[in-house]
Design a protein around this motif. Sequence first.
Motif, PDB file in Angstrom:
ATOM      1  N   ASP A  32      -2.201 -67.706 -35.354  1.00 12.99           N
ATOM      2  CA  ASP A  32      -3.063 -66.809 -34.813  1.00 12.99           C
ATOM      3  C   ASP A  32      -4.586 -67.339 -35.402  1.00 12.99           C
ATOM      4  O   ASP A  32      -5.520 -67.549 -34.632  1.00 12.99           O
ATOM      5  CB  ASP A  32      -3.103 -65.291 -34.858  1.00 12.99           C
ATOM      6  CG  ASP A  32      -4.076 -64.773 -34.208  1.00 12.99           C
ATOM      7  OD1 ASP A  32      -4.679 -65.259 -33.152  1.00 12.99           O
ATOM      8  OD2 ASP A  32      -4.499 -63.598 -34.459  1.00 12.99           O
ATOM      9  N   GLY A  33      -4.539 -67.482 -36.690  1.00 15.54           N
ATOM     10  CA  GLY A  33      -6.012 -67.998 -37.528  1.00 15.54           C
ATOM     11  C   GLY A  33      -6.118 -69.338 -37.104  1.00 15.54           C
ATOM     12  O   GLY A  33      -7.262 -69.972 -36.700  1.00 15.54           O
ATOM     13  N   HIS A  34      -5.052 -70.285 -36.997  1.00 19.76           N
ATOM     14  CA  HIS A  34      -5.309 -71.625 -36.530  1.00 19.76           C
ATOM     15  C   HIS A  34      -5.937 -71.867 -35.087  1.00 19.76           C
ATOM     16  O   HIS A  34      -6.938 -72.638 -34.932  1.00 19.76           O
ATOM     17  CB  HIS A  34      -3.886 -72.486 -36.822  1.00 19.76           C
ATOM     18  CG  HIS A  34      -3.704 -72.487 -38.176  1.00 19.76           C
ATOM     19  ND1 HIS A  34      -2.268 -72.984 -38.461  1.00 19.76           N
ATOM     20  CD2 HIS A  34      -4.137 -72.729 -39.172  1.00 19.76           C
ATOM     21  CE1 HIS A  34      -2.343 -73.458 -39.749  1.00 19.76           C
ATOM     22  NE2 HIS A  34      -3.390 -73.025 -40.156  1.00 19.76           N
ATOM     23  N   ARG A  35      -5.271 -71.131 -34.280  1.00 22.90           N
ATOM     24  CA  ARG A  35      -5.530 -71.105 -32.766  1.00 22.90           C
ATOM     25  C   ARG A  35      -7.208 -70.560 -32.793  1.00 22.90           C
ATOM     26  O   ARG A  35      -8.278 -71.317 -32.217  1.00 22.90           O
ATOM     27  CB  ARG A  35      -4.942 -70.298 -32.097  1.00 22.90           C
ATOM     28  CG  ARG A  35      -3.599 -70.894 -31.643  1.00 22.90           C
ATOM     29  CD  ARG A  35      -2.765 -70.200 -30.901  1.00 22.90           C
ATOM     30  NE  ARG A  35      -1.404 -70.374 -30.452  1.00 22.90           N
ATOM     31  CZ  ARG A  35      -0.420 -69.838 -29.982  1.00 22.90           C
ATOM     32  NH1 ARG A  35      -0.535 -68.592 -29.873  1.00 22.90           N
ATOM     33  NH2 ARG A  35       0.759 -70.582 -29.387  1.00 22.90           N
ATOM     34  N   THR A  36      -7.395 -69.629 -33.362  1.00 23.81           N
ATOM     35  CA  THR A  36      -8.955 -68.944 -33.313  1.00 23.81           C
ATOM     36  C   THR A  36      -9.905 -69.833 -33.947  1.00 23.81           C
ATOM     37  O   THR A  36     -10.981 -70.026 -33.408  1.00 23.81           O
ATOM     38  CB  THR A  36      -8.968 -67.529 -33.966  1.00 23.81           C
ATOM     39  OG1 THR A  36      -8.057 -66.794 -33.481  1.00 23.81           O
ATOM     40  CG2 THR A  36     -10.391 -66.924 -33.971  1.00 23.81           C
ATOM     41  N   LEU A  37      -9.691 -70.552 -34.957  1.00 24.04           N
ATOM     42  CA  LEU A  37     -10.600 -71.457 -35.774  1.00 24.04           C
ATOM     43  C   LEU A  37     -10.559 -72.678 -34.812  1.00 24.04           C
ATOM     44  O   LEU A  37     -11.978 -72.928 -34.792  1.00 24.04           O
ATOM     45  CB  LEU A  37      -9.672 -71.763 -37.171  1.00 24.04           C
ATOM     46  CG  LEU A  37     -10.518 -72.938 -37.917  1.00 24.04           C
ATOM     47  CD1 LEU A  37     -10.453 -72.401 -39.414  1.00 24.04           C
ATOM     48  CD2 LEU A  37      -9.842 -74.382 -37.431  1.00 24.04           C
ATOM     49  N   ALA A  38      -9.646 -73.189 -34.243  1.00 24.34           N
ATOM     50  CA  ALA A  38      -9.913 -74.540 -33.335  1.00 24.34           C
ATOM     51  C   ALA A  38     -10.692 -73.944 -31.907  1.00 24.34           C
ATOM     52  O   ALA A  38     -11.348 -74.911 -31.837  1.00 24.34           O
ATOM     53  CB  ALA A  38      -8.563 -74.811 -32.981  1.00 24.34           C
ATOM     54  N   ARG A  39     -10.509 -72.866 -31.599  1.00 23.06           N
ATOM     55  CA  ARG A  39     -11.203 -72.394 -30.373  1.00 23.06           C
ATOM     56  C   ARG A  39     -12.606 -72.348 -30.632  1.00 23.06           C
ATOM     57  O   ARG A  39     -13.596 -72.987 -29.999  1.00 23.06           O
ATOM     58  CB  ARG A  39     -10.736 -71.082 -29.854  1.00 23.06           C
ATOM     59  CG  ARG A  39     -11.587 -70.688 -28.897  1.00 23.06           C
ATOM     60  CD  ARG A  39     -10.942 -69.290 -28.369  1.00 23.06           C
ATOM     61  NE  ARG A  39     -10.789 -68.220 -29.040  1.00 23.06           N
ATOM     62  CZ  ARG A  39     -11.633 -67.438 -29.573  1.00 23.06           C
ATOM     63  NH1 ARG A  39     -13.013 -67.401 -29.043  1.00 23.06           N
ATOM     64  NH2 ARG A  39     -11.325 -66.569 -30.453  1.00 23.06           N
ATOM     65  N   LEU A  40     -12.989 -71.695 -31.649  1.00 23.70           N
ATOM     66  CA  LEU A  40     -14.490 -71.527 -32.033  1.00 23.70           C
ATOM     67  C   LEU A  40     -15.014 -72.884 -32.591  1.00 23.70           C
ATOM     68  O   LEU A  40     -16.221 -73.169 -32.104  1.00 23.70           O
ATOM     69  CB  LEU A  40     -14.578 -70.406 -33.524  1.00 23.70           C
ATOM     70  CG  LEU A  40     -14.181 -69.158 -33.008  1.00 23.70           C
ATOM     71  CD1 LEU A  40     -14.087 -68.335 -34.296  1.00 23.70           C
ATOM     72  CD2 LEU A  40     -14.927 -68.523 -32.076  1.00 23.70           C
ATOM     73  N   ALA A  41     -14.326 -73.800 -33.128  1.00 21.96           N
ATOM     74  CA  ALA A  41     -14.950 -75.243 -33.788  1.00 21.96           C
ATOM     75  C   ALA A  41     -15.256 -75.750 -32.292  1.00 21.96           C
ATOM     76  O   ALA A  41     -16.194 -76.543 -32.318  1.00 21.96           O
ATOM     77  CB  ALA A  41     -14.047 -75.846 -34.372  1.00 21.96           C
ATOM     78  N   ALA A  42     -14.233 -75.896 -31.396  1.00 21.32           N
ATOM     79  CA  ALA A  42     -14.597 -76.625 -30.072  1.00 21.32           C
ATOM     80  C   ALA A  42     -15.690 -75.978 -29.407  1.00 21.32           C
ATOM     81  O   ALA A  42     -16.510 -76.500 -28.862  1.00 21.32           O
ATOM     82  CB  ALA A  42     -13.229 -76.554 -29.258  1.00 21.32           C
ATOM     83  N   GLY A  43     -16.151 -74.618 -29.360  1.00 21.08           N
ATOM     84  CA  GLY A  43     -17.121 -74.080 -29.014  1.00 21.08           C
ATOM     85  C   GLY A  43     -18.342 -74.839 -29.554  1.00 21.08           C
ATOM     86  O   GLY A  43     -19.735 -74.638 -28.793  1.00 21.08           O
ATOM     87  N   ALA A  44     -18.479 -75.228 -30.823  1.00 20.45           N
ATOM     88  CA  ALA A  44     -19.538 -75.408 -31.248  1.00 20.45           C
ATOM     89  C   ALA A  44     -20.223 -76.994 -30.997  1.00 20.45           C
ATOM     90  O   ALA A  44     -21.244 -77.189 -31.252  1.00 20.45           O
ATOM     91  CB  ALA A  44     -19.331 -75.173 -32.863  1.00 20.45           C
ATOM     92  N   GLY A  45     -19.093 -77.802 -30.465  1.00 20.49           N
ATOM     93  CA  GLY A  45     -19.265 -79.084 -30.324  1.00 20.49           C
ATOM     94  C   GLY A  45     -18.154 -79.715 -30.115  1.00 20.49           C
ATOM     95  O   GLY A  45     -16.859 -79.381 -30.586  1.00 20.49           O
ATOM     96  N   THR A  46     -18.201 -81.230 -30.076  1.00 25.42           N
ATOM     97  CA  THR A  46     -17.267 -82.288 -29.869  1.00 25.42           C
ATOM     98  C   THR A  46     -16.787 -82.700 -31.207  1.00 25.42           C
ATOM     99  O   THR A  46     -15.492 -82.819 -31.334  1.00 25.42           O
ATOM    100  CB  THR A  46     -17.684 -83.314 -29.006  1.00 25.42           C
ATOM    101  OG1 THR A  46     -18.058 -82.595 -27.560  1.00 25.42           O
ATOM    102  CG2 THR A  46     -16.598 -84.500 -28.594  1.00 25.42           C
TER     103      THR A  46
END
Length: 222
Positions: A32-46
């Motif tokens: 859950d932490g990994h998925r949340t972290l990856a989603r937020l990072a992708a929202g910040a940029g490429t």
Amino acid sequence: MGQVRNQAEDQQKIYQRWAPVYDRIYRGLLRDGHRTLARLAAGAGTDILEIGVGTGLVLSHYPRRSRVTGIDISEHMIAKAREKIDRHKLFHVRQLQVMDAHALAFEDKSFDAVCLPFVITLIPEPERALDECARVLRPGGEIIVASKLGDGAGLQGAIEEAVAPLARRIGWSSSFRLSRITDWAHKRDFDAIEILPVFPNGFFKVIRLKRRLPNAETDLSR
């Protein structure tokens, strides 16, 4: 510097032992932490830098449009991550390198997001590492941290302090405080814009630190 070097060497030895079994133990616990972290990072940029990529448990969660660079202090962990990239055809992962988080070998303003999945508590000098994250981050970019981050209060705080020596022996930390990250942010040009509880039952947290743009208003959500 000698103490930091000794701590890094100790961690390398720990992760050499953990590399073969790490996924079996932590994949479900940290998902859950990994998925949340990856989603937020992708929202910040490429362009995303992941510090403490380990065996690559987060890599498959980034969108394929991302361009991901990963570093880790353990060559044994990196070897496992490379196997995942080949096996699952994770072509959005551009490079993996053995590197010290205290001295990132990247140009200034190279990334839209810098992620630290469950590693900040293990870095000998976390503020120094966060300074390096800030250096390689573009204006308006985000640092995303997932970890066990407590406030040190009450019985839970006492337990965290008591088991801290044992946690360090297995490559973890139980007594790292959330305030250590927010204090760093307040002293730099960053705002803590979101703190999200994740599985299990908020035991772990994901925090977003956003680089403040000129004349931007502070936005702290908890």
